[in-house]
Design an enzyme around this catalytic site. Structure first.
Site, mmCIF file in Angstrom:
data_model
loop_
_atom_site.group_PDB
_atom_site.id
_atom_site.type_symbol
_atom_site.label_atom_id
_atom_site.label_comp_id
_atom_site.label_asym_id
_atom_site.label_seq_id
_atom_site.Cartn_x
_atom_site.Cartn_y
_atom_site.Cartn_z
ATOM 1 C CD GLU A 250 -2.806 1.394 2.273
ATOM 2 O OE1 GLU A 250 -2.754 2.492 2.862
ATOM 3 O OE2 GLU A 250 -3.534 0.458 2.632
ATOM 4 C CG LEU A 251 3.055 1.477 -2.771
ATOM 5 C CD1 LEU A 251 3.662 1.288 -4.152
ATOM 6 C CD2 LEU A 251 4.079 1.212 -1.681
ATOM 7 C CB CYS A 284 -1.738 6.495 2.392
ATOM 8 S SG CYS A 284 -2.713 5.226 3.228
ATOM 9 C CD GLU A 382 1.281 10.390 -0.409
ATOM 10 O OE1 GLU A 382 0.287 9.881 0.142
ATOM 11 O OE2 GLU A 382 2.347 9.764 -0.600
#
Length: 514
Positions: A250-251, A284, A382
């Site tokens: 999970e990035l 995230c 991000e």
């Protein structure tokens, strides 16, 4: 002494009996030393894996219901010890207490969800036979072995244990490398798991850096879970590939929210304030791109900016704090540079846009930007901080295209007075989770549904059946109950082939064959 005193928690870590290099762990609220952390290396990782591998067979052999009882006890202990556990999380990570509590709730609910379902997931399954009456087919599920977990600093409790919970209930043992900044929260969770009845060698925590611990952890794992940045995730995936092990990653995310003119604007403002500024934006699935229909853009923006300015952002461990600190000087530098770069490229700062050293060394004001152009880094990258950009749009096709104009695809949020219309638009956005009339929480706590990303936001899913079966090896077991799959003795194979052709054509549509 505190229930979770760092000096005492070190005994939970897997570290050989020798001198270790140490690092200073800062308290983000003050920048002062919170604790020192001994740093393991590949020798400690190998020690942990040797012990975990030795323990794995007996753990998998236990009745799944017994494993579930331990995780349900862990669920209860999380609530019983929530006070001192939250004290530790707040001091170590700099998050607001309310955001630590949301994390604790998620960890507990995840444990409960899988504890209630693991036995059913692991039950042998009967599958359709190619030759009913002659061949019986079933599938059974075996544990992968030893699961490696690499968890980040932003959600140090739930991201340290949520993947591990499913892995443990599937019969695996676990070796965890938490982020150096928040290792003591992971060790506190491990202490509670052991107090709940988890055998000591079933779950190990090895503190240390990525180069010293992470690479060895990947090399020794039978399956790997990683949560973190895309850049590091690519490295981890390559290493996993070299060792021919599967992994879930999970990035990052550059998550969009879409506000239609029929939305309840007051509700949308409240929800998106949470969606943008929870955990100081270090989430995230937080919203970083806000697309608001031109018919309501001015009204929404005025309300949203005012709400951002009212946020209680301060260094405190009481429940009234609405936004805590960034975790470190590096994170503050990243957020500051993104905003300054956007300013230089022509963006307007509607509120915030500055550090708050009078509040704490790593605090940054809740920030709302507009007129952000494609030349700015934060347009596509991000930021992972309390920063959101507001854009206008005029029609649905346009906003869907803009929402999808990203390498990321983790989470999205759609706001409309017509829930079905909201769902239709959400289905068109390329992301692993989408929410209608909330920012991220409904999908995040839906533990029976998969959570993960598309594109550069990751590989694989946590939560739901998908998040459980990734930790298993399915085995097909077929039993020839009658006859043989071959020509009977004395029958020419040509005749056998012709007979089989006629038979299979004849029974093609017979119920039970399809």
């Amino acid at each position: 002494m505190s229930r979770f005193d760092p000096a005492d928690l070190r005994s939970e870590a897997t570290l050989a009996d020798r001198d270790h290099e140490t690092m200073t762990v800062e308290a983000p609220f003050t920048g002062d030393e919170f604790a020192t952390l001994p740093l393991g290396d590949e020798r400690d990782v190998e020690t942990a894996f040797d012990a975990a591998r030795e323990a794995q067979g007996a753990w998998e052999a236990r009745d799944p219901a017994e494993r579930a009882d331990i995780l349900l006890e862990f669920h209860d202990l999380l609530f019983e010890e929530s006070g001192p556990l939250l004290d530790l999380m707040v001091e170590e990570s700099g998050k607001a207490r309310r955001h630590g509590y949301e994390e604790l709730l998620d960890a507990a609910l995840c444990a409960r969800h899988y504890a209630y379902r693991a036995e059913g997931y692991l039950a042998d399954e009967s599958r359709k036979s190619p030759m009913p009456g002659l061949v019986d087919v079933e599938v059974n599920y075996r544990a992968k072995g030893v699961v490696g977990v690499i968890s980040p600093w932003n959600y140090p409790l739930t991201l340290a244990v949520s993947d591990a919970v499913a892995a443990l209930l599937a019969g695996n043992t676990v070796v965890l490398k938490p982020a150096e900044q928040t290792t003591y929260t992971a060790l506190a969770a491990l202490r509670l798991l052991r107090e709940a009845g988890l055998p000591r060698d079933v779950f190990h925590v090895v503190p240390g850096t990525g180069p010293d611990v992470g690479e060895s952890l990947v090399a020794n794992s039978d399956y790997l879970c990683f949560t973190g940045s895309g850049a590091t995730g690519s490295i981890v995936a390559a290493q996993a590939g070299e060792h021919l092990i599967d992994c879930s990653l999970e990035l990052g995310g550059k998550n969009p929210a879409v506000v239609f003119p029929d939305a309840d604007l007051d509700k949308a403002v409240r929800g998106l304030i949470r969606g943008c500024f929870t955990n100081a934006g270090q989430l995230c699935i937080a919203v970083e791109r806000l697309y608001v229909h031109e018919d309501v853009r001015a009204e929404f923006t005025e309300k949203f900016v005012a709400a951002a300015e009212r946020l209680d952002a301060r260094a405190g461990d009481d429940w009234g704090v609405e936004m805590g600190s960034l975790v470190s000087a590096d994170q503050l530098e990243k957020v500051s540079s993104h905003v300054e770069d956007a300013r230089d490229a022509g963006a307007e700062v509607l509120t915030g846009g500055e550090a708050l050293p009078e509040v704490g060394p790593y605090f940054y004001a809740p920030t709302v930007l507009t007129d952000v152009t494609g030349e700015a880094d934060l347009h596509d990258q991000e930021t992972f901080g309390p920063v959101v950009s507001v854009y206008g749009f005029e029609d649905t096709d346009e906003v869907v295209a803009r929402a999808n104009d990203s390498e990321y695809g983790l989470n999205a949020s759609v706001w409309s007075g017509d829930a079905e219309r909201g769902r239709e638009v959400a289905r068109r956005i390329d992301c692993g989770t989408a929410n209608v009339n909330e920012a991220y929480a409904p999908a995040f706590i839906a533990h029976d549904a998969p959570m993960g990303g598309m594109g550069d936001s990751g590989v694989g899913r946590r939560h739901g059946p998908d998040g459980f079966y990734r930790f298993t090896e399915p085995q097909t077991l077929a039993t020839q109950e009658r006859g043989e799959i071959d020509a009977p003795p004395g029958v020419p194979y040509k005749w056998y082939a012709a007979a089989m052709k006629r038979l299979l054509k004849a029974v093609r549509d017979v119920p039970g064959i399809r």
